[in-house]
Design an enzyme around this catalytic site. Sequence first.
Site, mmCIF file in Angstrom:
data_model
loop_
_atom_site.group_PDB
_atom_site.id
_atom_site.type_symbol
_atom_site.label_atom_id
_atom_site.label_comp_id
_atom_site.label_asym_id
_atom_site.label_seq_id
_atom_site.Cartn_x
_atom_site.Cartn_y
_atom_site.Cartn_z
ATOM 1 N N LYS A 56 0.834 -1.208 0.000
ATOM 2 C CA LYS A 56 0.000 0.000 0.000
ATOM 3 C C LYS A 56 0.878 1.271 0.000
ATOM 4 O O LYS A 56 2.081 1.188 0.289
ATOM 5 C CB LYS A 56 -0.894 -0.006 1.242
ATOM 6 N N PHE A 97 -15.255 1.391 7.223
ATOM 7 C CA PHE A 97 -13.936 1.984 6.930
ATOM 8 C C PHE A 97 -13.647 2.115 5.438
ATOM 9 O O PHE A 97 -12.544 2.480 5.044
ATOM 10 C CB PHE A 97 -12.823 1.161 7.597
ATOM 11 N N THR A 112 -4.559 -7.955 10.803
ATOM 12 C CA THR A 112 -4.910 -6.713 10.086
ATOM 13 C C THR A 112 -4.568 -5.473 10.913
ATOM 14 O O THR A 112 -4.064 -4.483 10.395
ATOM 15 C CB THR A 112 -6.419 -6.718 9.748
ATOM 16 N N ARG A 144 3.208 -6.363 9.127
ATOM 17 C CA ARG A 144 2.363 -5.305 9.713
ATOM 18 C C ARG A 144 2.882 -4.856 11.075
ATOM 19 O O ARG A 144 2.754 -3.684 11.437
ATOM 20 C CB ARG A 144 0.915 -5.794 9.807
ATOM 21 N N ASN A 197 -1.723 -0.335 7.185
ATOM 22 C CA ASN A 197 -1.031 -1.521 7.702
ATOM 23 C C ASN A 197 -0.052 -2.082 6.666
ATOM 24 O O ASN A 197 0.259 -3.266 6.652
ATOM 25 C CB ASN A 197 -2.030 -2.572 8.186
ATOM 26 N N HIS A 241 -1.574 -5.624 1.716
ATOM 27 C CA HIS A 241 -2.868 -6.305 1.589
ATOM 28 C C HIS A 241 -2.612 -7.697 1.028
ATOM 29 O O HIS A 241 -1.686 -7.902 0.236
ATOM 30 C CB HIS A 241 -3.787 -5.525 0.640
ATOM 31 N N GLU A 288 -8.019 -11.629 -7.195
ATOM 32 C CA GLU A 288 -7.202 -10.419 -7.047
ATOM 33 C C GLU A 288 -6.085 -10.368 -8.082
ATOM 34 O O GLU A 288 -5.805 -9.302 -8.645
ATOM 35 C CB GLU A 288 -6.614 -10.357 -5.634
#
Length: 376
Positions: A99, A145, A179, A193, A203, A206, A217
């Site tokens: 991320k 969220f 998570t 993480r 975090n 993914h 994905e």
Amino acid sequence: MSDEDRYVFIAEWYDPNAALLRRYNLIFYPKDASIEMYDVKNHRIFLKRTKYEDIKFEDLFVGNKVNIFSRLLHLVDYGDQYTAHRLGSKKERALALIKPDGILKMGEIIDMIINSGLTITKAKMIALTRDQALDFYIDHHAKPFLHELIGLIISSPILAIEIFGDEAVSVWKKLMGPTNSSLARSEAPGSIRAKFGTDSIKNAIHGADSVASAAQELEFFFPSNGGCGPSNTSKLSNCTCCIIKPHAVSEGLTGKILTAILEAEYEISALQMFCMERANAEEFLEIYKGVVVEYMDMVVELCSSPCVVLEIQEGNAPKRFREFCGPADPEIARHLRPQTLRARFGKNKIQNAVHCTDLPEDGALEVQYFFKILNN
């Protein structure tokens, strides 16, 4: 592994001269690292059993591309039940997504992936649009969220990586940790993480929680139908090109080289893994033809297995970045400039860890060759 083990794969090679896709049985003998090839259509031996140390046992899996005597072969299936049973039963693919909040730590994260025994088979830096992010996180649409998550994921580039290995989905899940990053620090202190995350949204990474969602994905970022998925992040101006060479990628040095570049405060504005055809390697390196005696060896190295190509952003990038890479010969680099990339990670003049743009005016051209021409 017994002395008489042999592993058979169905391999395809596109013959540019005949404009044909040729199909072979590729047979690998681990005992002496020898190979033979059988022409499926013409029912005859194409290559007699030959020792070929440039190919490693771990390179042989369905979906990978291997370079054999300058032919880039795509391994499309197992060639017999024995090979499928021995090599295919536990193998999985998963998406590792770094991320925006983890992107400056991508070198260390990639290092952790490699050290866990997983293989990186594809990689691409991407900037998602809001619509693409909403499509990707379709399962989270009812979550409170969602807005915060979408805001983060489109705020700056992300790095999509296909990882491959035995039970890759569960290995990756364990490596990521819980998570919530605070929970990760108490329950799984060695996880990604725990080391690089801030909370449940920021975090760092993914990953999918099942084999089915992992496949979904991967299809989003790396479509199997030949499409190219979300576009790369290359800016194609005020930049220089850096290639982490195949030997360095296969030796597991990608993460360390990326970390060294980021710690020197260079901006990596695009990144992608490429498998070079010989003709493309010759074309890209043509500037060295007749100029350096190692030209043909450089070509062979560049198309020997996957490489990782970077676009480095900076006004005076080519000259300064070239100095950061160091002299072409790592031995000389170790004597004169021991802190340079080639001094630290290079082996010899051909396997010298990285290629970098030599002339300032060629920076954008070299980047365009990969991120614009080869990417299409």
